[in-house]
Design an enzyme around this catalytic site. Structure first.
Site, PDB file in Angstrom:
ATOM      1  N   HIS A  96       0.791  -1.225   0.000  1.00 56.65           N
ATOM      2  CA  HIS A  96       0.000   0.000   0.000  1.00 56.65           C
ATOM      3  C   HIS A  96       0.829   1.285   0.000  1.00 56.65           C
ATOM      4  O   HIS A  96       0.263   2.370  -0.147  1.00 56.65           O
ATOM      5  CB  HIS A  96      -0.975   0.010   1.186  1.00 56.65           C
ATOM      6  CG  HIS A  96      -2.315   0.608   0.823  1.00 56.65           C
ATOM      7  ND1 HIS A  96      -3.439   0.423   1.605  1.00 56.65           N
ATOM      8  CD2 HIS A  96      -2.703   1.397  -0.212  1.00 56.65           C
ATOM      9  CE1 HIS A  96      -4.474   1.077   1.051  1.00 56.65           C
ATOM     10  NE2 HIS A  96      -4.047   1.669  -0.053  1.00 56.65           N
ATOM     11  N   ASP A 119      -9.865  -0.164   4.205  1.00 54.43           N
ATOM     12  CA  ASP A 119      -8.664  -0.763   4.801  1.00 54.43           C
ATOM     13  C   ASP A 119      -8.954  -1.111   6.254  1.00 54.43           C
ATOM     14  O   ASP A 119      -9.729  -0.424   6.928  1.00 54.43           O
ATOM     15  CB  ASP A 119      -7.536   0.293   4.740  1.00 54.43           C
ATOM     16  CG  ASP A 119      -6.133  -0.280   4.842  1.00 54.43           C
ATOM     17  OD1 ASP A 119      -5.227   0.299   4.219  1.00 54.43           O
ATOM     18  OD2 ASP A 119      -5.943  -1.307   5.540  1.00 54.43           O
ATOM     19  N   HIS A 121      -6.643  -0.782   8.248  1.00 58.70           N
ATOM     20  CA  HIS A 121      -5.646   0.135   8.834  1.00 58.70           C
ATOM     21  C   HIS A 121      -5.798   1.543   8.266  1.00 58.70           C
ATOM     22  O   HIS A 121      -6.280   1.712   7.158  1.00 58.70           O
ATOM     23  CB  HIS A 121      -4.235  -0.381   8.518  1.00 58.70           C
ATOM     24  CG  HIS A 121      -4.034  -1.826   8.830  1.00 58.70           C
ATOM     25  ND1 HIS A 121      -4.157  -2.823   7.871  1.00 58.70           N
ATOM     26  CD2 HIS A 121      -3.745  -2.457   9.985  1.00 58.70           C
ATOM     27  CE1 HIS A 121      -3.929  -3.999   8.433  1.00 58.70           C
ATOM     28  NE2 HIS A 121      -3.673  -3.811   9.709  1.00 58.70           N
ATOM     29  N   ASP A 123      -3.084   3.616   7.787  1.00 54.57           N
ATOM     30  CA  ASP A 123      -1.893   3.899   6.947  1.00 54.57           C
ATOM     31  C   ASP A 123      -1.485   5.364   7.027  1.00 54.57           C
ATOM     32  O   ASP A 123      -1.020   5.931   6.029  1.00 54.57           O
ATOM     33  CB  ASP A 123      -2.167   3.501   5.488  1.00 54.57           C
ATOM     34  CG  ASP A 123      -2.429   2.008   5.336  1.00 54.57           C
ATOM     35  OD1 ASP A 123      -2.648   1.569   4.186  1.00 54.57           O
ATOM     36  OD2 ASP A 123      -2.420   1.296   6.344  1.00 54.57           O
ATOM     37  N   HIS A 136       4.274   0.965   4.115  1.00 54.58           N
ATOM     38  CA  HIS A 136       2.871   0.718   3.722  1.00 54.58           C
ATOM     39  C   HIS A 136       1.916   1.154   4.839  1.00 54.58           C
ATOM     40  O   HIS A 136       0.716   1.212   4.626  1.00 54.58           O
ATOM     41  CB  HIS A 136       2.633  -0.744   3.299  1.00 54.58           C
ATOM     42  CG  HIS A 136       2.657  -1.732   4.435  1.00 54.58           C
ATOM     43  ND1 HIS A 136       2.076  -2.972   4.314  1.00 54.58           N
ATOM     44  CD2 HIS A 136       3.196  -1.687   5.669  1.00 54.58           C
ATOM     45  CE1 HIS A 136       2.256  -3.647   5.444  1.00 54.58           C
ATOM     46  NE2 HIS A 136       2.929  -2.899   6.287  1.00 54.58           N
ATOM     47  N   ASP A 227      -7.496  -1.692   0.069  1.00 54.80           N
ATOM     48  CA  ASP A 227      -6.553  -2.655   0.637  1.00 54.80           C
ATOM     49  C   ASP A 227      -7.335  -3.937   0.872  1.00 54.80           C
ATOM     50  O   ASP A 227      -8.344  -3.932   1.595  1.00 54.80           O
ATOM     51  CB  ASP A 227      -6.029  -2.090   1.969  1.00 54.80           C
ATOM     52  CG  ASP A 227      -4.944  -2.950   2.581  1.00 54.80           C
ATOM     53  OD1 ASP A 227      -4.061  -2.381   3.245  1.00 54.80           O
ATOM     54  OD2 ASP A 227      -4.980  -4.180   2.399  1.00 54.80           O
ATOM     55  N   ASP A 229      -6.975  -6.270   2.697  1.00 57.37           N
ATOM     56  CA  ASP A 229      -7.095  -6.685   4.103  1.00 57.37           C
ATOM     57  C   ASP A 229      -8.245  -5.984   4.822  1.00 57.37           C
ATOM     58  O   ASP A 229      -8.490  -6.241   6.012  1.00 57.37           O
ATOM     59  CB  ASP A 229      -5.775  -6.534   4.889  1.00 57.37           C
ATOM     60  CG  ASP A 229      -5.371  -5.100   5.170  1.00 57.37           C
ATOM     61  OD1 ASP A 229      -4.155  -4.864   5.313  1.00 57.37           O
ATOM     62  OD2 ASP A 229      -6.234  -4.190   5.283  1.00 57.37           O
ATOM     63  N   GLU A 272      -2.028  -5.190  -1.614  1.00 52.03           N
ATOM     64  CA  GLU A 272      -1.728  -6.087  -0.499  1.00 52.03           C
ATOM     65  C   GLU A 272      -2.180  -7.539  -0.706  1.00 52.03           C
ATOM     66  O   GLU A 272      -2.280  -8.292   0.253  1.00 52.03           O
ATOM     67  CB  GLU A 272      -2.252  -5.532   0.835  1.00 52.03           C
ATOM     68  CG  GLU A 272      -1.647  -4.184   1.227  1.00 52.03           C
ATOM     69  CD  GLU A 272      -0.212  -4.264   1.778  1.00 52.03           C
ATOM     70  OE1 GLU A 272       0.280  -5.365   2.031  1.00 52.03           O
ATOM     71  OE2 GLU A 272       0.407  -3.198   1.956  1.00 52.03           O
TER      72      GLU A 272
HETATM   73  C1  LIG Z   1      -1.359  -0.345  12.081  1.00 51.21           C
HETATM   74  N1  LIG Z   1      -0.031   0.013  11.622  1.00 51.21           N
HETATM   75  C2  LIG Z   1       0.833  -1.052  11.190  1.00 51.21           C
HETATM   76  C3  LIG Z   1       0.248  -1.830  10.014  1.00 51.21           C
HETATM   77  C4  LIG Z   1       0.216  -1.095   8.718  1.00 51.21           C
HETATM   78  C5  LIG Z   1      -0.530  -1.913   7.650  1.00 51.21           C
HETATM   79  C6  LIG Z   1      -0.371  -1.332   6.287  1.00 51.21           C
HETATM   80  B1  LIG Z   1      -1.478  -1.770   5.231  1.00 51.21           B
HETATM   81  O1  LIG Z   1      -1.183  -1.184   3.980  1.00 51.21           O
HETATM   82  O2  LIG Z   1      -1.567  -3.179   5.151  1.00 51.21           O
HETATM   83  O3  LIG Z   1      -2.763  -1.258   5.662  1.00 51.21           O
HETATM   84  C7  LIG Z   1       1.026  -2.123  12.281  1.00 51.21           C
HETATM   85  C8  LIG Z   1       1.710  -1.616  13.483  1.00 51.21           C
HETATM   86  N2  LIG Z   1       1.561  -2.604  14.582  1.00 51.21           N
HETATM   87  C9  LIG Z   1       2.307  -3.872  14.318  1.00 51.21           C
HETATM   88  C10 LIG Z   1       2.173  -4.867  15.472  1.00 51.21           C
HETATM   89  C11 LIG Z   1       2.570  -4.223  16.790  1.00 51.21           C
HETATM   90  C12 LIG Z   1       1.834  -2.921  17.026  1.00 51.21           C
HETATM   91  C13 LIG Z   1       2.008  -1.980  15.865  1.00 51.21           C
HETATM   92  C14 LIG Z   1       2.178  -0.421  10.821  1.00 51.21           C
HETATM   93  O4  LIG Z   1       3.108  -1.149  10.506  1.00 51.21           O
HETATM   94  O5  LIG Z   1       2.258   0.849  10.850  1.00 51.21           O
HETATM   95 MN   LIG Z   2      -3.325  -0.379   3.617  1.00 47.50          MN
HETATM   96 MN   LIG Z   3      -4.319  -2.775   5.655  1.00 49.09          MN
END
Ligand SMILES: CN[C@](CCCC[B-](O)(O)O)(CCN1CCCCC1)C(=O)O
Ligand SMILES: [Mn+2]
Ligand SMILES: [Mn+2]
Length: 305
Positions: A96, A119, A121, A123, A136, A227, A229, A272
């Protein structure tokens, strides 16, 4: 509908390999034939070739920043060209972080665009708030004008000028948001429908309110950044950051039918999809088929026939 497809086999916005196989997996599931079968004219521009960026050492926590910046510049130029050719642009990811180039390239040809971000998330981490360093999880922070002084200067990102304001984006499907991201969403007053809101309102009301919000000052081009997911892992398990309690297949498709109905869809990202995250072949095919159905719903397929 006139559709221009671009594949971006890019994985460096996150650590799990396999997401670079997304574009060709989605194509092999019959995307072009099915779009033509429902009356679309389709031009497939193929896949971008991302050259290796050497010595791409982390900057603070941010991983592979130069590769991400360089890939997104290539993508922005490609999306801009596809829009100038008169198509609705479909970006097949890839992770992403590609939304940076996709939305900036789109904004270069459509001034007043708005973004619907589907999504699990948000992002919207900045290079400073990110907990993983994975880009991402950061694309939106590079796109929003209100952030301009908060994003550190990074090599490969000097070409980026934010192109939307906080009120120009609406989220649907949020259920795994970092504390810093939640603070940013509330502080900037960004409109979002979490899975709680989807449960409370139902997807029809969510889409009604989404369209009211983005069209509050009149209709304008929509960039739908989808996304995979956002959907429940029971529907699309082959993805890098699956989160339980996601959109049903029906809700995910209803979103696309409603966006199609506005007649304003101008660019679409489907990102994704990662076949290597599947535990069985059926999980790959379920995820890929759903990704294709999301795209078909955006371009006129309706379930009533
Ligand atoms: C929620 N934020 C995450 C996930 C980002 C997903 C990107 B997408 O494009 O797939 O939407 C995860 C951060 N967490 C990971 C596990 C421990 C707590 C933080 C990050 O890495 O910033
Ligand atoms: Mn995303
Ligand atoms: Mn996501």
């Amino acid at each position: 509908h006139s559709v221009g497809i671009i594949g971006a086999p890019f994985w460096k916005g996150q650590p799990k390999d396999g997401v670079e196989k997304g574009p060709d997996l989605i194509r092999s599931t019959g995307l072009v034939e099915k779009l033509k079968g429902q009356g679309c004219s389709v031009r497939d521009y193929g896949n971008l070739k991302f050259e290796h960026v050497p010595d791409d050492q982390p900057i603070e926590k941010v991983q592979r920043p130069r590769s991400v910046g360089h890939a997104n510049k290539q993508l922005a130029d490609a999306v801009h060209m596809i829009k100038k050719d008169g198509h609705t642009c479909v970006l097949l990811g890839g992770d992403h972080s590609l939304a940076i180039g996709s939305i900036l390239g789109h904004a270069a040809s459509q001034k007043e665009l708005c973004v619907v971000w589907v999504d699990a998330h948000a992002d919207i981490n900045t290079p400073t708030t990110t907990l993983t360093g994975n880009m991402h999880g950061q694309p939106v922070s590079f796109l929003i004008r209100e952030f301009h002084s908060k994003i550190p200067v990074m090599p490969g990102f000097s070409w980026i000028k934010p192109c939307i304001s906080a009120q120009d984006i609406v989220y649907i499907g949020l259920r795994d948001v970092d504390p810093a991201e939640h603070y940013i969403l509330k502080h900037l007053g960004i409109k979002f429908f979490s899975m709680t809101d989807v449960d409370r309102l139902g997807i029809a009301k969510v889409m009604e309110e989404t369209c009211d919000h983005i069209f509050s000052k009149g209709k304008r081009p929509i960039h739908l950044s989808y996304d995979i997911d956002a959907l429940d892992p029971s529907v699309s398990p082959a993805t890098g950051t699956p989160v339980m309690g996601g959109l049903t297949y029906r809700e995910g498709i209803y979103i696309t039918e409603q966006i199609c109905q506005t007649g304003m869809l101008s660019a679409l990202d489907v990102v994704e999809v990662n076949p290597k995250m599947a535990r069985a072949e059926e999980e790959i095919s379920s995820t890929a088929k759903t990704a294709v159905d999301v795209i078909l719903g955006c371009f006129g397929r309706v379930r009533e026939g």
